[in-house]
Design a protein around this motif. Structure first.
Motif, PDB file in Angstrom:
ATOM      1  N   PRO A   1    -139.664 -27.663  53.786  1.00  0.00           N
ATOM      2  CA  PRO A   1    -139.862 -29.005  54.338  1.00  0.00           C
ATOM      3  C   PRO A   1    -138.754 -29.381  55.312  1.00  0.00           C
ATOM      4  N   ARG A   2    -139.028 -30.392  56.133  1.00  0.00           N
ATOM      5  CA  ARG A   2    -138.008 -30.948  57.018  1.00  0.00           C
ATOM      6  C   ARG A   2    -137.540 -32.271  56.417  1.00  0.00           C
ATOM      7  N   GLN A   3    -136.258 -32.368  56.151  1.00  0.00           N
ATOM      8  CA  GLN A   3    -135.732 -33.621  55.615  1.00  0.00           C
ATOM      9  C   GLN A   3    -135.608 -34.645  56.733  1.00  0.00           C
ATOM     10  N   LEU A   4    -136.060 -35.863  56.468  1.00  0.00           N
ATOM     11  CA  LEU A   4    -135.985 -36.912  57.477  1.00  0.00           C
ATOM     12  C   LEU A   4    -134.530 -37.192  57.834  1.00  0.00           C
ATOM     13  N   PRO A   5    -134.231 -37.377  59.110  1.00  0.00           N
ATOM     14  CA  PRO A   5    -132.885 -37.842  59.481  1.00  0.00           C
ATOM     15  C   PRO A   5    -132.602 -39.194  58.821  1.00  0.00           C
ATOM     16  N   ALA A   6    -131.324 -39.487  58.642  1.00  0.00           N
ATOM     17  CA  ALA A   6    -130.939 -40.715  57.934  1.00  0.00           C
ATOM     18  C   ALA A   6    -131.511 -41.957  58.586  1.00  0.00           C
ATOM     19  N   ASP A   7    -131.534 -41.995  59.925  1.00  0.00           N
ATOM     20  CA  ASP A   7    -132.040 -43.201  60.577  1.00  0.00           C
ATOM     21  C   ASP A   7    -133.544 -43.349  60.406  1.00  0.00           C
ATOM     22  N   GLU A   8    -134.266 -42.234  60.395  1.00  0.00           N
ATOM     23  CA  GLU A   8    -135.717 -42.311  60.196  1.00  0.00           C
ATOM     24  C   GLU A   8    -136.045 -42.708  58.760  1.00  0.00           C
ATOM     25  N   LEU A   9    -135.273 -42.185  57.803  1.00  0.00           N
ATOM     26  CA  LEU A   9    -135.468 -42.588  56.407  1.00  0.00           C
ATOM     27  C   LEU A   9    -135.231 -44.086  56.252  1.00  0.00           C
ATOM     28  N   ALA A  10    -134.149 -44.585  56.849  1.00  0.00           N
ATOM     29  CA  ALA A  10    -133.855 -46.018  56.768  1.00  0.00           C
ATOM     30  C   ALA A  10    -134.964 -46.842  57.403  1.00  0.00           C
ATOM     31  N   GLU A  11    -135.512 -46.348  58.524  1.00  0.00           N
ATOM     32  CA  GLU A  11    -136.594 -47.069  59.192  1.00  0.00           C
ATOM     33  C   GLU A  11    -137.843 -47.086  58.333  1.00  0.00           C
ATOM     34  N   ARG A  12    -138.183 -45.960  57.708  1.00  0.00           N
ATOM     35  CA  ARG A  12    -139.371 -45.928  56.845  1.00  0.00           C
ATOM     36  C   ARG A  12    -139.189 -46.855  55.648  1.00  0.00           C
ATOM     37  N   ARG A  13    -138.003 -46.894  55.089  1.00  0.00           N
ATOM     38  CA  ARG A  13    -137.749 -47.823  53.982  1.00  0.00           C
ATOM     39  C   ARG A  13    -137.946 -49.263  54.437  1.00  0.00           C
ATOM     40  N   ARG A  14    -137.403 -49.577  55.606  1.00  0.00           N
ATOM     41  CA  ARG A  14    -137.490 -50.948  56.090  1.00  0.00           C
ATOM     42  C   ARG A  14    -138.925 -51.342  56.393  1.00  0.00           C
ATOM     43  N   GLN A  15    -139.700 -50.422  56.959  1.00  0.00           N
ATOM     44  CA  GLN A  15    -141.076 -50.716  57.327  1.00  0.00           C
ATOM     45  C   GLN A  15    -142.009 -50.732  56.128  1.00  0.00           C
ATOM     46  N   SER A  16    -141.630 -50.092  55.039  1.00  0.00           N
ATOM     47  CA  SER A  16    -142.543 -49.955  53.904  1.00  0.00           C
ATOM     48  C   SER A  16    -142.725 -51.275  53.159  1.00  0.00           C
ATOM     49  N   PRO A  17    -143.971 -51.717  52.970  1.00  0.00           N
ATOM     50  CA  PRO A  17    -144.207 -52.889  52.115  1.00  0.00           C
ATOM     51  C   PRO A  17    -143.738 -52.680  50.685  1.00  0.00           C
ATOM     52  N   LEU A  18    -143.524 -51.416  50.284  1.00  0.00           N
ATOM     53  CA  LEU A  18    -143.080 -51.146  48.918  1.00  0.00           C
ATOM     54  C   LEU A  18    -141.647 -51.610  48.685  1.00  0.00           C
ATOM     55  N   ALA A  19    -140.884 -51.863  49.765  1.00  0.00           N
ATOM     56  CA  ALA A  19    -139.536 -52.392  49.579  1.00  0.00           C
ATOM     57  C   ALA A  19    -139.582 -53.728  48.841  1.00  0.00           C
TER      58      ALA A  19
ATOM     59  N   LEU B   1    -138.768 -42.005  49.425  1.00  0.00           N
ATOM     60  CA  LEU B   1    -138.013 -43.119  49.981  1.00  0.00           C
ATOM     61  C   LEU B   1    -136.876 -43.544  49.062  1.00  0.00           C
ATOM     62  N   TRP B   2    -137.157 -43.614  47.760  1.00  0.00           N
ATOM     63  CA  TRP B   2    -136.147 -44.025  46.789  1.00  0.00           C
ATOM     64  C   TRP B   2    -136.247 -43.124  45.562  1.00  0.00           C
ATOM     65  N   ARG B   3    -135.092 -42.939  44.902  1.00  0.00           N
ATOM     66  CA  ARG B   3    -135.048 -42.098  43.709  1.00  0.00           C
ATOM     67  C   ARG B   3    -133.990 -42.665  42.778  1.00  0.00           C
ATOM     68  N   ASP B   4    -134.351 -42.918  41.517  1.00  0.00           N
ATOM     69  CA  ASP B   4    -133.433 -43.469  40.524  1.00  0.00           C
ATOM     70  C   ASP B   4    -133.626 -42.727  39.210  1.00  0.00           C
ATOM     71  N   GLY B   5    -132.696 -42.937  38.267  1.00  0.00           N
ATOM     72  CA  GLY B   5    -132.869 -42.380  36.928  1.00  0.00           C
ATOM     73  C   GLY B   5    -131.735 -41.475  36.502  1.00  0.00           C
ATOM     74  N   SER B   6    -132.043 -40.593  35.589  1.00  0.00           N
ATOM     75  CA  SER B   6    -131.064 -39.716  34.961  1.00  0.00           C
ATOM     76  C   SER B   6    -130.265 -38.919  35.990  1.00  0.00           C
ATOM     77  N   ALA B   7    -128.928 -39.013  35.888  1.00  0.00           N
ATOM     78  CA  ALA B   7    -128.067 -38.273  36.815  1.00  0.00           C
ATOM     79  C   ALA B   7    -128.252 -36.770  36.658  1.00  0.00           C
TER      80      ALA B   7
END
Length: 429
Positions: free
Chosen positions: A70-88, A119-125
């Motif tokens: 896979p291609r990992q999204l650049p940091a700015d594109e990830l931030a943009e997708r988070r901001r645009q997502s209604p799931l925020a 977009l987001w990931r939480d939980g057990s370290a």
């Protein structure tokens, strides 16, 4: 694929049937997977949804050992997708309902967009560290066409809640995992927004996990629905005075066509607006020939069918008033006028757009406002906020004033008083 496999034993009806020993079941799944990949007769038939997904993987040439890189999204594109997502908007709810569960059960909670990007990931370290080794990290795609059959990707394809256990995953490196995922939809449009998922070691598998994830997904969609109704109610407050100045039949809608108020029409909940709605004349299903004008937070739609000879000779006029300490945008349209106060940053951006009628990319605006074209995330965030209010007055890709409006800038008499707090290189000149 299912028509060519021979089956020697029973069919498998669940990710983990109630009362089944997880280890015995995982061994059976592994034998089924090995036979399927090798094209041999199966010791048992996989669940229909899993068999169909495996068939897609084989037809697409997905490597069962490694998947696709896979291609990992650049940091700015990830931030943009988070901001645009209604799931925020529902992220706090998802974290409060599933974040603690993920910690307590040695799982991680993952939220993706409709393309499967995390977009987001939480939980057990500890589980997050294990996920890192698989590339199960923020910015990576977890779609079927990248990592094969998995709860997230398969839920996004089928539109159904999914639990995938052990060797039901198509790629072998994921056989040590169990995942439960549910898709999330926009209640305004029905559009797929993404998925929420609980994933962890295969030993944490439980038949109840999917029901929990599905219930929380339904709560999140209910919150989005409530938020939508609240925004419509707010729009209704400004819509009623607007409609009082309109002669004939008309409605005020939000950007998605949901009706906040109407006059001269029977009850109507939704208007099918064009995919790229713009001010001007438009033919709309169920309403016919209409005049569409931008209003704060949506559109004013006036029906013209009562007067087939009607023409729209009056364009929407926008005045960017920068003469006072509080900049304002003033709008005059056929049905009346309205104004909106602007923050210093929004006044800067609109002023720069007037200097570039053909439009600006986010990078160019970033360079002109901050002197740094890399600050596109901030520019896109501010432009998104502007578009929520100014709607059809602004276009994007590139950012510009809509072709349907005429723009006038009212400057202070003293050039030094123009946006006095601005540090933008293009303003200070």
């Amino acid at each position: 694929m299912g028509h060519t496999w021979g089956v020697r034993e029973e069919s498998l009806e669940a990710a983990l049937p109630v009362g089944e020993d997880p280890q015995r079941y995982a061994r059976l799944l592994a034998r089924v997977h090995d036979a399927a990949v090798a094209g041999e007769a199966l010791p048992a038939r996989p669940r229909a949804v899993i068999g169909a997904s495996w068939g897609r993987m084989r037809s697409r040439g997905i490597d069962p050992e490694r998947g696709r890189a896979p291609r990992q999204l650049p940091a700015d594109e990830l931030a943009e997708r988070r901001r645009q997502s209604p799931l925020a908007e529902v992220l706090p709810l998802l974290r409060s309902r599933l974040g603690g569960v993920a910690e307590q059960t040695a799982n991680i909670m993952v939220i993706t967009d409709a393309d499967g990007h995390v977009l987001w990931r939480d939980g057990s370290a500890a589980v997050r560290r294990n996920a890192d080794s698989l590339g199960f990290v923020e910015g990576m795609s977890w779609g079927e066409d990248v990592v094969g059959t998995n709860a997230i990707g398969t839920a996004l394809v089928t539109g159904l809640p999914m639990q995938v256990y052990s060797a039901e995953h198509y790629v072998r490196t994921h056989h040590a995992w169990t995942c439960a995922s549910a898709p999330l939809h926009d209640p305004r449009t029905g559009r797929l927004l993404g998925a929420v998922d609980l994933s962890g070691p295969a030993s944490t598998v439980s038949p109840t996990t999917l029901a929990l994830v599905q219930t929380v997904a339904q709560l999140a969609e209910a919150q989005l629905r409530t938020s939508h109704l609240t925004s419509l109610e707010g729009l209704r407050g400004s819509a009623v005075p607007l409609l009082s100045r309109v002669s004939g039949r008309a409605v005020v809608t939000d950007p998605h066509g949901w009706v906040a108020a109407s006059t001269g029409l029977g009850p109507v909940d939704h208007v099918a607006l064009p995919a790229r709605c713009d001010a001007g004349r438009a033919w709309l299903p169920a309403l016919g020939d209409c005049a569409v004008e931008p209003v704060p937070g949506g559109w004013l739609v006036r029906l013209l069918d009562d007067d087939p000879g009607a023409t729209l000779t009056e364009r929407t006029r926008v005045r960017l008033d920068l003469r006072e300490s509080q900049p304002r945008v003033e709008v005059d349209a056929a049905a009346g006028g309205w104004s909106h106060p602007l923050s210093p940053r929004h006044a800067e951006l609109l002023f720069l757009l007037t200097a570039h009628p053909a439009g600006c990319t986010a990078a160019r605006l970033a360079a002109e406002v901050f002197g740094d074209e890399r600050r596109t995330v901030t520019v896109r965030a501010e432009m998104s906020r502007l578009r929520r209010t100014l709607g059809g007055l602004l276009s994007r890709r590139p950012y510009r004033f809509s072709d349907s409006v005429e723009v006038e800038v009212l400057r202070p008499d003293d050039p030094a008083a123009l946006l006095p707090h601005s540090t933008a290189p293009s303003v200070r000149g």
